[in-house]
Design an enzyme around this catalytic site. Sequence first.
Site, short mmCIF file in Angstrom:
data_model
loop_
_atom_site.label_atom_id
_atom_site.label_comp_id
_atom_site.label_asym_id
_atom_site.label_seq_id
_atom_site.Cartn_x
_atom_site.Cartn_y
_atom_site.Cartn_z
N CYS B 113 9.78 58.86 31.05
CA CYS B 113 10.64 57.71 31.32
C CYS B 113 10.52 56.66 30.22
O CYS B 113 11.45 55.94 29.95
CB CYS B 113 10.33 57.11 32.68
SG CYS B 113 8.64 56.59 32.89
N HIS B 432 6.15 53.08 35.65
CA HIS B 432 7.48 53.63 35.43
C HIS B 432 8.28 52.70 34.53
O HIS B 432 8.29 51.49 34.72
CB HIS B 432 8.18 53.79 36.78
CG HIS B 432 9.49 54.51 36.69
ND1 HIS B 432 9.66 55.64 35.94
CD2 HIS B 432 10.68 54.26 37.27
CE1 HIS B 432 10.90 56.05 36.04
NE2 HIS B 432 11.55 55.22 36.84
#
Lengths: 812, 484
Positions: B113, B432
């Site tokens: 990510c 994230h």
Amino acid sequence: MAPADPNSTGSTGGGATRDQASVKVPSKDPKKKDEKKDEDLSEEDLALKQQLELYVERVQDSDPGLQKAALESMRNLAGEIAQEYAKRQTEEAIIDDLMELVGQIVAFHMKHNAEPEAVDLLMEVEDLDLLVEHVDNANYKRTCLYLTSSAKYLPGPDDMLVLDIAYTIYMKFEEFPRALQIALYLDNMQYVKQVFTSCNDPQKKRQFCFILARHGITFELDEDMCSEDDEREGLQEIINNIKVNEGYLTLARDIEVMEPKSPEDIYKAHLLDGRASGGGSVDSARQNLAATFVNAFVNAGFGQDKLMTVPSEASSSGSSTSWLFKNKEHGKASAAASLGMILLWDVDSGLAQLDKYFHSTDMHVIAGALLGVGIVNCGIKNECDPALALLSEYVDKEDSSIRIGAIMGLGLAYAGSQDEQIRSKLTPILGDAKASLDVIAFTAISLGLVYVGSCNEDVAQAIIFALMDRSESELGEPLTRLLPLGLGLLYLGKQESVEATAEVSKTFDEKIRKYCDMTLLSCAYAGTGNVLKVQHFLGQCAQHLEKGETYQGPAVLGIAMVAMAEELGVEMAIRSLEHLLQYGEQNIRRAVPLALGLLCISNPKVNVMDTLSRLSHDADTEVAMAAIVSLGLIGAGTNNARIAGMLRNLSSYYYKDASLLFCVRIAQGLVHLGKGLLTLAPYHSERFLLSPTALAGLVTLLHACLDMKAIILGKYHYVLYFLVLAMQPRMLMTVDENLKPLSVPVRVGQAVDVVGQAGRPKTITGFQTHSTPVLLSAGDRAELATEKYVPLSPILEGFVILKENPEYREDH
Amino acid sequence: MPTVSVKWQKELFSNVEIDTSQSPYVFKCQLYDLTGVPPERQKIMVKGGLLKDDADWSTLGVKEGQKFMMMGTADEIVKAPEKGPVFAEDIPEEEQVIHVGHSAGLFNLGNTCYMNSTVQCLHSVPELKSALIKYPPPVRSNEVDQTSHLLTVATRDLFNDLDKNVKPVAPMRFLTELRKKYPQFAQLHNGVYMQQDAEECWTQLIYTLSQSLKSPSSSEGLDTVKRLFGIDLVSRVHCPESGEESTETESVYSLKCHISQEVNHLHEGLKHGLKSELEKASPSLGRSALYLKDSRINDLPRYLTVQFVRFFWKRESNQKAKILRKVDYPLELDVYDFCSDDLRKRLEVPRRILRDEEGKKLGLKTREKNSGSSSTDNDVKMAEAEASSNRSGDLSKSEPVEDAPEKEKALTGIYDLVAVLTHKGRSADSGHYVAWVKQENGKWIQFDDDNPIPQREEDITRLSGGGDWHMAYICMYKARDVPM
């Protein structure tokens, strides 16, 4: 023999002093024993009889304390007699002496406002006929109320018997509207006829006709029922439901909702944050189709909208054409048919506006126009039979979409009519080897609708043969499910009558046998509240299946269909369905939202709303889709703000998934059905009568929803129009004796269950006073707030004729 | 000759005589006179059947006073438009992008990510895209090594894929090339690729691109990346002890926003970041001494990258720990305060023009309103409708203007936020990363790997930290310029 003096003063009401009475044990020694005629009584009875006499004496006693004690003991005595009766039945002993006692007790109870006890006792000893002699003007209403409401909890055939007695009593006291209701409940046309012949008041007959029209049955008046031709014509017109459009529009004007609404007004995308899918420049066929349906549902019956009908001042080639062609292929069929929905019940202008589509070169447009004709005529009968005249020649056309349009149109227009001409037109198609499966499936449904609840052998035969002719692969097709359903509709609510056909269905191919069995059973016991059948269906759902079997879907729907009969059953079914949701397998979970939707149709109960809202985010998209559509069903025509909000949020949640978004849009359209003036509930007349055609329409849609992806999201989205069968204005419209709208004040509030209550309790609570016409929500009841008029029907729903009260005096 | 009544729409024609000796067509002509509906368009319904032109009246058994119903209109017949509408469902996928309004997402290939969010942010720079399209140049310079070349090509192809697709793209090749060029991104932990620092990825990628996109033939000798992202700093290095002073210039690709106790706003953080202390050998003192370095911006890029220094190396836990402090950042950033005097002078004229222009716009608007209020409601609506159509027209028109020769445009030192790379979690190597990118149509999209989610502008400023929600790590601002 009975020493009870009919002139004795009425009881002072036993309930309030129960505590006191129970303290007093009736053990005073029985001195005054009358020994005559006792030789044929057993010892036990002797004791009973003596007790009774003692009580009767005490009741007449001037001492109120003694009176109460006697009344209390009378109840015990009744229980003992019931036990004794049951004992003697098994021993096959003589019961005459008991019956004599029963007669006395019943007479006593009936005199003393204890009708439920009297009815209970008579039911125990299986001699309800005795009741008729004992009812009088003062207590027949309470007696019949108790009878009719207990009928729902009795096993057959007792329930029929009880209602029969209620009918007799109502007829005896000339309470014709109630008698008519029971006749309709029993589906006994002989009784209906009797009501008409026994009543001589033309105004009352008109009221009967309104009741018949609301029930949605076809009924022909003959000379016996109304001797004068002119009058009969007028009455027949009411039965043919010609007035409904006029009344509906009057209501709409009164509530000021005539202004057409566009789908955007319903979506209210501006209330959502930036997530509303911009899309913009290019039309999505799926979304346009959704808009077509939303537009049709929202503007149903208003005769004007913003997409399909051209505003009169606009040029001839206005928006109508362009919107129609903003739909793709089969979408055009639904778009053309939506015009029929917008002009619902207005046959004259409906046909005029649909006419232009008949000359189109596009097959889908013609199919839609044919379907539209059926929709416009739904629930309306016309002596010229325009639907039959227009549609019949298209039934045998080449193109299957045109055929389906015509067939489905006929089914909608003539639902419940049992019209012989339709049968002779449609049955050959079932045997037509060239007809495609979809044509056959829609033919079966249309026949099922036309002959709903008729148990017609010929039609049943034709559908059975059609089912047997299907090849193995065809039986697996999603649309095949409509064939058993068509068969089932023939037996809707007819209970045991289905058994012969159910036997035949056991010989079907294994693939469909169980499915057929479930469908037939669920239809046959629909609206009966039969607990054993609910258990049976639950049992079926408990089984864990090998792959590929789908019969549990109709079983789950069956639970709802059977249990929807009364409130308690509904509550229990909702709880059972909750369990199925937790323990059931995927095919069961997919059907549960639909079953919930049927149980609470147009009745947004908060607990069901929450369950469906939870399921609308389910990981299994089919469960989510069913839940979303069901949210629309439970909120149908209510404008419920909470559901509308939920759906709006769902529309942004699912903005990327075209299929789910389509379902959300449909649900949004349903919630605003007829701008909130319509209901889909098949129950009416204080939730007593079940309109068979309305239920048939709902069930057909729900069965189609069992395979959402293949049918509604495929190219058969027009099955959504089956809902038109259940659409009814949820209004109270009061009219004068010339059938002109008459505005009077009425109190509308939550209905209260007054069964078995003494005196004249209030029937509504938390009421507000409005002037008619008014909207009634689920569970609402209305009563006149003025003494100036007398309603000709005790149930204030739909059209009610008001008569001036001759005894009314204006007080100053 | 029986007389019948005919119902047509809402009208009722009673006493229509039927000449039973003639065919029903004659009867239809009679009705034509009454209704104006040509006979061939008439549908006359008699007891569930249609009246045929050649039917025999005697078999129909028409009774005196019978009711007929007629359907038909003289309306135009509905014709399908010659050119049917185009539906979104029919359009090939690559064309759908325009209609969806945003480009595709990127699949997460296992803790990637950090890379996805970086790519999405950089992908929003159209100038970078056009520069990549021209790559490789006809004459390749030898300075670029093979791995950089391959990574640049992979970037070009990936950007291309993102533009063409509606469905998420899997950046397989790009990832492979990235790991080849920078093996640190291929670090394994328990057999799984590790989460990486997005800022590192960003810096390395920009560096590689700046190397490979440097056109040797360019007269200015400047590379594209530098022109787009490079910030020239001029620093005054000053030693308070000895009073020595010197000036240094350097070029960086991002401004650092230091976060300390006093910093609540991006502005303060940047100010902090431009001042630093360093220790170096002092020639006059003959020993190392403490120097103060005070930097100012000497040249502005088209895209200003701001990095929030949220991570620091925490020895005890052996990882890059995160500062959760809330630091607000504006949608519109003015860097005038950080500029050198030289640059300020250069900025003066463009800033005045911009101010004038904005003032003019406001003035124009008020005038429009005045005229609207004086007329009727209808006119207001009309005016609004026109205004909105004009506005949308303006938007579409303004784009080609931007592409016009860039020399005529001058920077103003005012920047608009166009992309935010956020991090959620407690350390740089975990949690994230997500990219929030403003699209050309002005809408914000949150690119959470393969899932693009539309967002509201006010939610973008809420990513300023102070909790466990996504917080801004890198912000990219686009220069607001004026034509000169």
